[in-house]
Motif scaffolding. Structure first.
Motif, PDB file in Angstrom:
ATOM      1  N   UNK A   5       7.686  -2.513  18.535  1.00 18.81           N
ATOM      2  CA  UNK A   5       8.145  -3.653  17.746  1.00 18.81           C
ATOM      3  C   UNK A   5       9.123  -3.249  16.652  1.00 18.81           C
ATOM      4  N   UNK A   6       8.872  -2.132  15.994  1.00 13.36           N
ATOM      5  CA  UNK A   6       9.806  -1.663  14.962  1.00 13.36           C
ATOM      6  C   UNK A   6      11.130  -1.235  15.575  1.00 13.36           C
ATOM      7  N   UNK A   7      11.080  -0.588  16.738  1.00 13.43           N
ATOM      8  CA  UNK A   7      12.340  -0.210  17.388  1.00 13.43           C
ATOM      9  C   UNK A   7      13.126  -1.445  17.815  1.00 13.43           C
ATOM     10  N   UNK A   8      12.399  -2.485  18.276  1.00 11.86           N
ATOM     11  CA  UNK A   8      13.061  -3.699  18.750  1.00 11.86           C
ATOM     12  C   UNK A   8      13.643  -4.512  17.612  1.00 11.86           C
ATOM     13  N   UNK A   9      12.842  -4.755  16.557  1.00 16.83           N
ATOM     14  CA  UNK A   9      13.245  -5.698  15.516  1.00 16.83           C
ATOM     15  C   UNK A   9      13.821  -5.037  14.264  1.00 16.83           C
ATOM     16  N   UNK A  10      13.594  -3.732  14.073  1.00 15.97           N
ATOM     17  CA  UNK A  10      14.109  -3.054  12.877  1.00 15.97           C
ATOM     18  C   UNK A  10      14.971  -1.843  13.208  1.00 15.97           C
ATOM     19  N   UNK A  11      15.113  -1.529  14.476  1.00 12.78           N
ATOM     20  CA  UNK A  11      15.942  -0.407  14.928  1.00 12.78           C
ATOM     21  C   UNK A  11      15.532   0.911  14.281  1.00 12.78           C
ATOM     22  N   UNK A  12      14.249   1.110  14.069  1.00 14.95           N
ATOM     23  CA  UNK A  12      13.739   2.348  13.488  1.00 14.95           C
ATOM     24  C   UNK A  12      12.268   2.478  13.879  1.00 14.95           C
ATOM     25  N   UNK A  13      11.591   3.485  13.348  1.00 13.01           N
ATOM     26  CA  UNK A  13      10.163   3.664  13.601  1.00 13.01           C
ATOM     27  C   UNK A  13       9.363   3.225  12.377  1.00 13.01           C
ATOM     28  N   UNK A  14       8.075   2.916  12.544  1.00 16.25           N
ATOM     29  CA  UNK A  14       7.268   2.547  11.374  1.00 16.25           C
ATOM     30  C   UNK A  14       7.235   3.635  10.304  1.00 16.25           C
ATOM     31  N   UNK A  15       7.131   4.884  10.743  1.00 14.49           N
ATOM     32  CA  UNK A  15       7.067   5.996   9.774  1.00 14.49           C
ATOM     33  C   UNK A  15       8.373   6.097   8.988  1.00 14.49           C
ATOM     34  N   UNK A  16       9.507   5.992   9.687  1.00 15.45           N
ATOM     35  CA  UNK A  16      10.792   6.075   8.993  1.00 15.45           C
ATOM     36  C   UNK A  16      10.994   4.880   8.065  1.00 15.45           C
ATOM     37  N   UNK A  17      10.536   3.712   8.484  1.00 13.60           N
ATOM     38  CA  UNK A  17      10.682   2.518   7.643  1.00 13.60           C
ATOM     39  C   UNK A  17       9.847   2.660   6.366  1.00 13.60           C
ATOM     40  N   UNK A  18       8.614   3.130   6.506  1.00 15.75           N
ATOM     41  CA  UNK A  18       7.761   3.342   5.336  1.00 15.75           C
ATOM     42  C   UNK A  18       8.369   4.383   4.404  1.00 15.75           C
ATOM     43  N   UNK A  19       8.907   5.452   4.970  1.00 17.48           N
ATOM     44  CA  UNK A  19       9.550   6.483   4.141  1.00 17.48           C
ATOM     45  C   UNK A  19      10.715   5.901   3.361  1.00 17.48           C
ATOM     46  N   UNK A  20      11.523   5.059   4.009  1.00 17.98           N
ATOM     47  CA  UNK A  20      12.671   4.463   3.327  1.00 17.98           C
ATOM     48  C   UNK A  20      12.227   3.524   2.215  1.00 17.98           C
ATOM     49  N   UNK A  21      11.149   2.778   2.445  1.00 17.52           N
ATOM     50  CA  UNK A  21      10.614   1.925   1.384  1.00 17.52           C
ATOM     51  C   UNK A  21      10.191   2.764   0.179  1.00 17.52           C
ATOM     52  N   UNK A  22       9.537   3.894   0.442  1.00 19.52           N
ATOM     53  CA  UNK A  22       9.088   4.760  -0.647  1.00 19.52           C
ATOM     54  C   UNK A  22      10.262   5.413  -1.366  1.00 19.52           C
ATOM     55  N   UNK A  23      11.281   5.807  -0.599  1.00 18.61           N
ATOM     56  CA  UNK A  23      12.473   6.368  -1.231  1.00 18.61           C
ATOM     57  C   UNK A  23      13.135   5.355  -2.163  1.00 18.61           C
ATOM     58  N   UNK A  24      13.160   4.099  -1.757  1.00 19.53           N
ATOM     59  CA  UNK A  24      13.737   3.058  -2.606  1.00 19.53           C
ATOM     60  C   UNK A  24      12.992   2.948  -3.924  1.00 19.53           C
ATOM     61  N   UNK A  25      11.675   3.051  -3.860  1.00 21.25           N
ATOM     62  CA  UNK A  25      10.880   2.968  -5.095  1.00 21.25           C
ATOM     63  C   UNK A  25      11.105   4.177  -5.988  1.00 21.25           C
ATOM     64  N   UNK A  26      11.192   5.359  -5.382  1.00 17.75           N
ATOM     65  CA  UNK A  26      11.488   6.564  -6.168  1.00 17.75           C
ATOM     66  C   UNK A  26      12.847   6.430  -6.842  1.00 17.75           C
TER      67      UNK A  26
ATOM     68  N   UNK B 238       0.818  -1.216   0.000  1.00 16.45           N
ATOM     69  CA  UNK B 238       0.000   0.000   0.000  1.00 16.45           C
ATOM     70  C   UNK B 238       0.851   1.266   0.000  1.00 16.45           C
ATOM     71  N   UNK B 239       2.034   1.191  -0.587  1.00 15.26           N
ATOM     72  CA  UNK B 239       2.930   2.355  -0.544  1.00 15.26           C
ATOM     73  C   UNK B 239       2.392   3.570  -1.287  1.00 15.26           C
ATOM     74  N   UNK B 240       1.508   3.342  -2.285  1.00 15.39           N
ATOM     75  CA  UNK B 240       0.945   4.485  -3.024  1.00 15.39           C
ATOM     76  C   UNK B 240      -0.091   5.244  -2.217  1.00 15.39           C
ATOM     77  N   UNK B 241      -0.570   4.634  -1.144  1.00 16.01           N
ATOM     78  CA  UNK B 241      -1.677   5.213  -0.385  1.00 16.01           C
ATOM     79  C   UNK B 241      -1.147   6.046   0.790  1.00 16.01           C
ATOM     80  N   UNK B 242      -1.920   7.022   1.239  1.00 15.45           N
ATOM     81  CA  UNK B 242      -1.513   7.851   2.396  1.00 15.45           C
ATOM     82  C   UNK B 242      -1.738   7.111   3.711  1.00 15.45           C
ATOM     83  N   UNK B 243      -0.885   6.130   3.997  1.00 13.25           N
ATOM     84  CA  UNK B 243      -1.057   5.271   5.160  1.00 13.25           C
ATOM     85  C   UNK B 243      -0.877   6.037   6.464  1.00 13.25           C
ATOM     86  N   UNK B 244      -1.654   5.637   7.466  1.00  7.28           N
ATOM     87  CA  UNK B 244      -1.461   6.159   8.823  1.00  7.28           C
ATOM     88  C   UNK B 244      -0.949   5.033   9.723  1.00  7.28           C
TER      89      UNK B 244
END
Length: 329
Positions: free
Chosen positions: A252-273, A228-234
């Protein structure tokens, strides 16, 4: 490695030498004649675990010879097992296990009831335990967590712990039922159970975070983000999709991914761009590609892109177009 010894056919010297293979950093003294009493023992070492079970009429004392972190669980079946930890004497019996998880262990000892005592012990690699510990409490160590060494085996968590250790014991005794994958899961589950359910310095953090997100739920959240990366997710929508609360999702994101959900989603979108701007056949301007992948503030988008890829979005697009021109010539 598996060895089964008893006093009817084996010497105390062989018993002690076999024990030192599993626990090489201790000095052992028998509190009595080496020929006195009957004993039997089983030892096993496999899949980064050491396990042993001992029944004996001889009392003994052990002194650690190296000051290092360790994680060893001792489950007395009869008699008592004691340890001097940070100057305090503690004693376990059939209703309490003893966890040896710090450097400051002066000595350990075993005493019998009616001249007999027995116990089962499990030793995990300190590095494996540290990895599990920091996945739960990022800044914790075996030293600073101050885990209480006595574990109540009558509690629900204690009963579960006993079941897990007995499952490992069965697998260590019988190679035909041993699964490396199952042992690896148990190797992580045991310290995780201990750190989440028994008293220590950081235990109150778990209450603040509510129900913890599991690794599987975090993977599901990532899959939902990708779909759902194209959508304005909350944050609320992502948490609802995987069945947990927003605070648990963030933790959970801080524990298992060492980041926040918002930052992780942003990075996924940056990769696609970045992937789209890097295509030679792309004809869309930078702004349209950014909007396509959910970026509405061009200034912030450009700054994040520059930080991630070391060049501006326009530079990436020009390089791709230049490649297209050179290929057409």
């Amino acid at each position: 490695m598996f060895a089964e010894l008893d006093s009817g056919k084996d010497s105390h010297e062989r018993l002690l030498s076999t024990f030192r293979v599993l626990v090489p950093d201790v000095r052992i003294e028998l509190n009595g004649p080496r020929r006195a009493g009957q004993w039997r023992a089983q030892f096993a070492m496999a899949n980064r675990l050491s396990w042993w079970q001992l029944e004996t009429e001889t009392e003994w004392t052990c002194w650690p010879e190296r000051d290092e972190e360790r994680f060893c669980l001792v489950f007395p079946a009869s008699g008592t097992f004691g340890a001097q930890i940070r100057g305090k004497s503690l004693q376990a019996d059939s209703s309490r296990a003893l966890v040896l998880g710090v450097k400051d262990i002066s000595k350990t000892w075993a005493h019998g009831t009616d001249d007999r005592h027995g116990r089962m012990s499990l030793k995990l690699k300190a590095a494996d335990v540290r990895r599990t510990l920091t996945s739960i409490f990022q800044d914790a160590t075996l030293e600073n967590i101050e885990l209480h060494p006595l574990l109540d085996l009558d509690s629900p968590a204690g009963q579960t712990l006993g079941s897990l250790v007995h499952a490992i014991a069965a697998a260590m005794k019988d190679e035909s039922i041993r699964s490396a994958k199952a042992i690896a899961l148990l190797r992580e589950a045991i310290p995780r159970l201990v750190f989440k359910n028994f008293p220590h310095r950081f235990i109150d953090r778990l209450a603040r975070h509510g129900t913890d997100a599991s690794p599987r739920q975090i993977r599901a959240a990532v899959d939902f983000m990708r779909a759902h990366m194209h959508e304005p997710l909350t944050l609320a929508e992502i948490a609802e999709a995987v069945g947990i609360g927003e605070r648990s999702l963030q933790h959970g994101f801080r524990t298992f991914r060492a980041t926040t959900p918002v930052a992780y989603l942003r990075d996924l979108r940056l990769q696609q761009v970045h992937a789209e701007l890097s295509l030679a056949e792309n004809t869309l301007p930078v702004g349209e590609v950014a909007l396509k992948w959910g970026f509405t503030h061009m200034g912030r988008f450009a700054a994040k892109y520059q930080a991630a890829y070391g060049q501006s979005p326009s530079e990436t697009r020009r390089a791709a177009r230049g490649m297209r021109s050179s290929e057409s010539n």
